[in-house]
Design a protein around this motif. Structure first.
Motif, PDB file in Angstrom:
ATOM      1  N   LYS A   1     -52.794  39.488 -56.283  1.00 55.12           N
ATOM      2  CA  LYS A   1     -52.827  38.836 -55.103  1.00 55.12           C
ATOM      3  C   LYS A   1     -54.000  38.856 -54.443  1.00 55.12           C
ATOM      4  O   LYS A   1     -54.565  40.143 -54.418  1.00 55.12           O
ATOM      5  CB  LYS A   1     -51.791  39.345 -54.536  1.00 55.12           C
ATOM      6  CG  LYS A   1     -51.316  38.808 -53.092  1.00 55.12           C
ATOM      7  CD  LYS A   1     -49.889  39.356 -52.552  1.00 55.12           C
ATOM      8  CE  LYS A   1     -49.506  38.483 -51.264  1.00 55.12           C
ATOM      9  NZ  LYS A   1     -50.392  38.819 -50.268  1.00 55.12           N
ATOM     10  N   ASP A   2     -54.614  37.612 -53.793  1.00 54.27           N
ATOM     11  CA  ASP A   2     -55.727  37.648 -52.992  1.00 54.27           C
ATOM     12  C   ASP A   2     -56.956  38.071 -53.531  1.00 54.27           C
ATOM     13  O   ASP A   2     -58.116  38.119 -52.956  1.00 54.27           O
ATOM     14  CB  ASP A   2     -55.732  38.780 -51.831  1.00 54.27           C
ATOM     15  CG  ASP A   2     -54.326  38.264 -50.966  1.00 54.27           C
ATOM     16  OD1 ASP A   2     -54.157  37.202 -50.763  1.00 54.27           O
ATOM     17  OD2 ASP A   2     -53.819  39.423 -50.291  1.00 54.27           O
TER      18      ASP A   2
ATOM     19  N   ARG B   1     -57.197  33.323 -55.031  1.00 56.22           N
ATOM     20  CA  ARG B   1     -58.052  32.370 -54.192  1.00 56.22           C
ATOM     21  C   ARG B   1     -58.775  31.707 -55.311  1.00 56.22           C
ATOM     22  O   ARG B   1     -59.715  32.607 -55.968  1.00 56.22           O
ATOM     23  CB  ARG B   1     -58.757  33.115 -53.168  1.00 56.22           C
ATOM     24  CG  ARG B   1     -58.037  33.399 -52.074  1.00 56.22           C
ATOM     25  CD  ARG B   1     -58.447  33.858 -50.779  1.00 56.22           C
ATOM     26  NE  ARG B   1     -59.110  35.360 -51.424  1.00 56.22           N
ATOM     27  CZ  ARG B   1     -60.138  36.152 -50.656  1.00 56.22           C
ATOM     28  NH1 ARG B   1     -60.779  35.407 -49.800  1.00 56.22           N
ATOM     29  NH2 ARG B   1     -60.226  37.349 -51.008  1.00 56.22           N
TER      30      ARG B   1
END
Length: 320
Positions: free
Chosen positions: A147-148, A173
């Protein structure tokens, strides 16, 4: 009238072989377990009207010159760097490959390698198999969440896009380096096209999805590899020759990056013995497309290309 002969250099799924036979072709398959030798290949292609080859079969000028009747070389792979496609074209021989049908299987495997590297699965499994697990510890095999994280994709084609879809679902991302802008990736996943230098410097995860050709051979050289973060994960499911493998190994040895996942190698099937010694790598035997669905679809597509050409129609997926 004699049936047209299709020679296959290694046994492929029956779906493709049956399709050829149903369409009236004589199919001969190299039946030994070992890969076909050069001499055996030359002997069998002389009277073949079509050849279905593997990526491991080197189809160079000498082999092509022995093809007295061949009209199509259907490569059972997405890649085709094993074939001299320009010389084949000069000889009037069409070359085809098997794109699209292995996109999802390769993308799935890419994410498998990402997760295995991020969560140090090979180390954990080895501890369990060797009965070295002493119980839960606060800092036992600490890895990274996805995540991220910035997920850098080199080559935003079909497979790159499929990987982006999966990485986006994990909350990553997406940035990418590619010859062309991919509007679909930018619209669906808010992906950003960047320079290769920026991608190598910025990414937490780097995944390769480019073909091997004169422009991409050792594209990811030592200068680019040196830009990676110490916490970076590097994944190669493309071709071993597109990176400076020896330099990547040196970075892994020195813990200059966190981990790397390999499905392809520079001197395949031989593997650099230094890779085997490392704990921070995950090593797979070129199984990106190794699903029942993908390999059967590849066999059928190769067969359909042969059928099209030998019946006077246009090939479905020509590369030359």
């Amino acid at each position: 009238m004699a049936k047209k002969k299709v020679f296959i250099t290694y046994k492929i799924p029956e779906a493709g072989i049956n399709l050829l036979r149903k369409n009236g072709f004589s199919v001969e398959v190299y039946s030994k377990e070992n890969l076909i030798t050069r001499q055996e290949l030359i002997r069998n292609v002389k009277d073949a009207d079509a050849l279905i080859s593997l990526l491991t079969d080197k189809i160079d000028r000498e082999i092509i010159d022995k093809m007295e009747r061949c009209r199509i070389i259907a490569n059972y792979a997405v890649g085709f760097n094993n074939i001299d496609i320009d010389y084949a074209r000069n000889k009037g021989i069409i070359v085809t490959n098997t794109p699209d049908v292995l996109t999802d299987s390769t993308a799935d495997l890419t994410m498998t390698l990402v997760l295995a590297c991020a969560r140090r699965l090979n180390e954990g499994e080895r501890i369990m198999r060797q009965k070295q697990f002493k119980g839960w510890r606060p800092e036992l095999l600490l890895g990274y969440e996805l995540k991220d994280k910035i997920f850098g994709i080199i080559g935003m084609g079909r497979i790159g896009l499929a990987v982006a879809r999966r990485a986006f679902a994990f909350g990553c991302r997406i940035i990418y380096y590619s010859n062309n802008k991919n509007s679909e990736a930018e619209k669906l996943f808010n992906a950003k096209k960047v320079s290769l230098k920026t991608l190598m410097k910025s990414s937490d995860i780097i995944s390769l999805h480019i073909p091997l050709n004169n422009k991409t051979k050792t594209l990811i050289n030592s200068d680019y590899l040196n830009l990676m973060k110490k916490t970076a994960i590097f994944i190669n499911t493309a071709r071993g020759e597109v990176i400076d493998e020896n330099h990547l190994i040196s970075l892994l040895k020195k813990k200059k990056i966190f981990a790397a996942g390999f499905d392809v190698y520079k001197n395949e099937p031989d593997i650099n013995p230094e890779l085997v010694k490392l704990d921070n790598v995950v090593l797979l035997p070129h199984i990106g497309s190794a699903t029942v669905e993908a390999r059967s679809a590849m066999a059928k597509l190769a067969a359909k290309n042969v059928i099209a050409v030998l019946t006077g129609k246009k090939p479905i997926t020509p590369v030359n």
